[in-house]
Design a protein around this motif. Structure first.
Motif, short mmCIF file in Angstrom:
data_model
loop_
_atom_site.label_atom_id
_atom_site.label_comp_id
_atom_site.label_asym_id
_atom_site.label_seq_id
_atom_site.Cartn_x
_atom_site.Cartn_y
_atom_site.Cartn_z
N ASP A 31 26.80 6.50 -42.32
CA ASP A 31 25.89 6.94 -43.38
C ASP A 31 24.44 6.99 -42.89
O ASP A 31 23.59 7.59 -43.55
CB ASP A 31 25.97 5.99 -44.59
N ALA A 32 24.15 6.34 -41.78
CA ALA A 32 22.79 6.38 -41.22
C ALA A 32 22.43 7.82 -40.88
O ALA A 32 23.23 8.56 -40.30
CB ALA A 32 22.71 5.51 -39.97
N THR A 33 21.21 8.21 -41.25
CA THR A 33 20.82 9.62 -41.09
C THR A 33 20.25 9.95 -39.72
O THR A 33 20.39 11.08 -39.24
CB THR A 33 19.78 9.99 -42.16
N HIS A 34 19.58 8.99 -39.07
CA HIS A 34 18.92 9.31 -37.81
C HIS A 34 19.11 8.23 -36.75
O HIS A 34 18.45 8.28 -35.71
CB HIS A 34 17.41 9.54 -38.03
N GLU A 35 19.96 7.25 -37.01
CA GLU A 35 20.20 6.21 -36.02
C GLU A 35 21.09 6.73 -34.90
O GLU A 35 22.02 7.52 -35.14
CB GLU A 35 20.87 5.00 -36.67
N LEU A 36 20.82 6.30 -33.67
CA LEU A 36 21.63 6.66 -32.53
C LEU A 36 22.83 5.71 -32.49
O LEU A 36 22.71 4.54 -32.11
CB LEU A 36 20.82 6.55 -31.22
N LEU A 37 24.00 6.20 -32.89
CA LEU A 37 25.17 5.35 -33.04
C LEU A 37 25.85 5.02 -31.72
O LEU A 37 26.80 4.24 -31.70
CB LEU A 37 26.16 5.99 -34.01
N SER A 38 25.37 5.59 -30.61
CA SER A 38 25.88 5.22 -29.29
C SER A 38 25.02 4.14 -28.64
O SER A 38 25.32 3.71 -27.52
CB SER A 38 25.91 6.45 -28.39
N ALA A 39 24.01 3.68 -29.34
CA ALA A 39 23.09 2.68 -28.79
C ALA A 39 23.70 1.28 -28.85
O ALA A 39 24.59 1.01 -29.66
CB ALA A 39 21.77 2.71 -29.55
N PRO A 40 23.23 0.35 -28.05
CA PRO A 40 23.74 -1.03 -28.10
C PRO A 40 23.21 -1.81 -29.30
O PRO A 40 23.79 -2.83 -29.67
CB PRO A 40 23.24 -1.65 -26.79
N LEU A 41 22.13 -1.33 -29.92
CA LEU A 41 21.56 -1.96 -31.12
C LEU A 41 21.50 -0.92 -32.23
O LEU A 41 20.89 0.13 -32.06
CB LEU A 41 20.16 -2.51 -30.84
N ILE A 42 22.11 -1.22 -33.38
CA ILE A 42 22.17 -0.26 -34.48
C ILE A 42 21.83 -0.98 -35.79
O ILE A 42 22.43 -2.01 -36.12
CB ILE A 42 23.57 0.38 -34.60
N ASP A 43 20.86 -0.44 -36.50
CA ASP A 43 20.52 -0.96 -37.83
C ASP A 43 20.76 0.19 -38.80
O ASP A 43 19.89 1.00 -39.08
CB ASP A 43 19.06 -1.40 -37.85
N TYR A 44 21.99 0.30 -39.30
CA TYR A 44 22.41 1.53 -39.97
C TYR A 44 21.91 1.65 -41.41
O TYR A 44 21.79 2.75 -41.93
CB TYR A 44 23.92 1.69 -39.93
N ALA A 45 21.63 0.54 -42.09
CA ALA A 45 21.21 0.61 -43.49
C ALA A 45 19.73 0.28 -43.64
O ALA A 45 18.97 1.03 -44.23
CB ALA A 45 22.05 -0.33 -44.34
N HIS A 46 19.30 -0.85 -43.13
CA HIS A 46 17.93 -1.34 -43.25
C HIS A 46 17.48 -1.36 -44.72
O HIS A 46 16.58 -0.64 -45.14
CB HIS A 46 16.96 -0.49 -42.42
#
Length: 609
Positions: A336-351
């Motif tokens: 559902d994250a609009t601009h997060e890089l989901l291949s990254a080692p750190l992901i903050d998808y909602a914030h």
């Protein structure tokens, strides 16, 4: 006559059909937004079949009617690794919500089964039996919450660093941030509540402060903090609250004395972003929860051991019982994250960065990294609707760019909502304050007001919008200069002030709060009688300083033995008040002594336990 009868029956049946339709819709809505987990149980946490539950989690379930007797409730808790768990059970303030806490923490990556036998309720009915299954988190990923809601261990530090009353005749501390006011044209009266933090290369001589400023940018009161503080504001009950980094929220009375503290439960750390206390003393708080996930099962190029952060919303009753928990893990997808890089080692998808309790008992939350405002049913934990982002259910009638990476969702008395649109992913990044009219039935959104500075301000992070009682709007621009702007409904700017370059404020508020401020310079050194007196266990001691200088305020027993030193440092001219807490002392007569300006004054007080 037959025509009249025909028309009469026709109208009658049309009305009847309309009533039936409305009645059916109400029933339908009730089933959607107030359906029970099972007969007699309307809410349960953890969510059925949920994963990544904290090993410290409690089990919460709310009955449709209070139980006849808690001691008669039969529950078994079994873990696939540990086996049977013993537990304690208690009722929350509403008597319907039951909180179960196991005597030992769950194991990591453990399947847990909770069997709830039918419960006799005061209504005379039995709830259905229910079996709950959930899985705990795989590993501990650093989210360590404070498991107590006591402030006793912190009283000493707070007394040593009180709020200071300031006035125009005294010099500010050298490390207090310089406030610059560029517009002051009849703004709304009140105190501006700010805290400062450093982003980037701000001048390092400035330290962390909470501050209450007048419209000239001059501090009425200030408090120095050892680290960053945030969300400093006035509560509806007239008290105050602020957050201190990596700790929790602290409540102060209307004389700015610490009286309570608040932390997240279930093993979660307390997040900075929002705190709400309701009229009944219950409150909302939030947390971020970072867990290790194999993202390869979600995206093709996912990281095998990514640290992914979800959001936790919690509600406590007035006695600090955790009665409601909502997790993004159970309700949102990481995609559902609009601009997060989901291949990254750190992901903050909602914030998640804001909670807004509503008059209907439900809440709104703002999820910045999903560009979404979500309405949540607090009876069941279910989502009622989603506004913005990938799962938008609304039609924007006149705002094609919509909001992007927003902060500070708030609902106005007329039902409209305001928010701070950071605007990170507008075609040209820019920030603005917006007000929307929401039609929940037809699922439409109308932009009815906005303020966009000319030239544009761009606060890429942080930020807040507050509608003031006179219709003006206070805008905290977050990570931008200026820091604060107040505008009239027509957009006329009446106040603008800034912190030093590179120094920003998470939020800005304005409250009508002058009744405790005395800006006159004291005429003489004066030690006031403590109040209350006699006291148990705390009392307030106030004194006046007509000049800067070293001050010592101490307490001795009747034999002259020093039992407490409330202050022993250089102070500026002003009026000061300290709280003396006599925990551990015996009843009797005590003396408090002020040594300042070459003068020594003492007064007597009585501790009665």
């Amino acid at each position: 006559m037959s025509r009249l009868l025909s028309r009469y029956y026709s109208c009658f049946f049309q009305v009847l059909i309309s009533v039936i339709i409305i009645f059916a819709l109400n029933i339908f809505a009730t089933k959607i937004f107030a359906k029970n987990i099972t007969n007699g149980i309307e809410y349960i946490s953890p969510v059925q079949a949920s994963t990544l539950n904290n090993i410290h989690t409690s089990i919460i379930f709310r009955l449709t009617s209070p139980p006849h007797a808690i001691n008669d409730i039969s529950i078994s808790i079994t873990g696939a690794i540990r086996g049977s768990y013993s537990y304690t059970i208690k009722a929350a303030d509403d008597q319907k919500t039951l909180i179960i806490k196991t005597d030992s923490t769950f194991k990591f990556n453990e399947n847990v089964t909770v069997n709830i036998s039918p419960i006799l309720m005061r209504s005379g009915q039995f709830s259905d039996s229910y079996t709950l299954n959930f899985l705990t988190q795989r590993v501990r990923s650093g989210n360590s919450g404070i498991e107590t809601n006591s402030i006793q261990s912190e009283l000493g530090n707070v007394i040593a660093s009180p709020f200071r009353l300031h006035n125009s005749f005294a010099s500010l501390p050298s490390d207090f941030p310089l406030i610059t006011v560029t517009t002051n044209n009849d703004p709304t009266p009140g105190g501006i509540f700010l805290s400062n933090l450093v982003i980037g290369n701000a001048p390092t001589q400035y330290k962390n402060y909470l501050m209450i400023l007048n419209n000239n940018g001059f501090p009425f009161y200030y408090k120095k903090l050892p680290q960053f503080g945030a969300d400093f504001k006035m509560l509806d009950n007239g008290n105050f609250v602020y957050y201190e980094l990596n700790k929790g929220f602290y409540e102060m009375d209307n004389d700015l004395n610490l009286i309570d503290s608040f932390y997240a439960g279930n093993g979660y750390s307390t997040d900075i972003h929002d705190f709400h206390m309701l009229s009944d003393g219950s409150y909302y708080i939030m947390s971020y929860d970072t867990e290790n996930l194999d993202m390869r099962s979600i995206v093709n190029d996912g990281y095998s051991n990514a640290l992914v952060t979800g959001g936790i919303i919690q509600k406590f009753d007035a006695h600090k019982n955790l009665v409601f928990q909502w997790r993004s893990w159970d309700n949102f997808e990481i995609t559902d994250a609009t601009h997060e890089l989901l291949s990254a080692p750190l992901i903050d998808y909602a914030h998640i960065n804001a909670i807004e309790p509503l008059d209907d008992g439900n809440i709104l939350i703002s999820s910045r990294h999903m560009d979404e405002i979500t309405k949540i049913n607090t009876l069941t934990g279910e989502i009622i609707w989603r506004l913005g982002g990938e799962n938008n259910q609304f039609t924007f009638l006149n705002d094609e760019e919509r909001f992007s990476h927003q902060h500070a969702i708030r609902m106005l008395p007329n039902g409209n909502i305001t928010l701070f649109d950071n605007g990170n992913f507008h075609s040209t990044p820019h920030s603005r304050a917006v007000e929307y009219k929401i039609d929940e039935f037809n699922k439409t959104v109308e932009l009815v007001w906005q303020y966009r500075n000319s030239p544009d301000n761009y606060g890429f992070a942080l930020g807040y919008v507050q509608r003031l009682p006179n219709g003006n709007t206070l805008i905290g621009w977050g990570a931008s200069i200026p820091s604060v702007t107040e505008v009239k409904p027509d957009g006329t700017k009446v106040l603008e002030l800034s912190l030093p370059t590179g120094m920003y404020s998470y939020r800005a508020y304005k409250f009508d709060w002058f009744r405790y401020v005395n800006t006159e310079i004291p005429a003489e050194y004066s030690l006031k009688q403590n109040f209350p007196n006699p006291f148990n266990p705390s009392t307030k001691i106030k004194f006046d300083l007509p000049a800067n200088g070293h001050v010592k305020l101490s307490v001795t027993d009747i034999l002259g033995k020093e039992v407490s030193v409330l202050v022993n440092e250089n102070l500026s001219t002003g009026v000061y008040e300290y709280t003396f807490t006599a925990a551990g002392l015996s009843s009797g007569v005590y003396f408090y002594t002020l040594n300042a300006g070459g003068k020594i004054q003492s007064k007597r007080m009585m501790l009665l336990k």
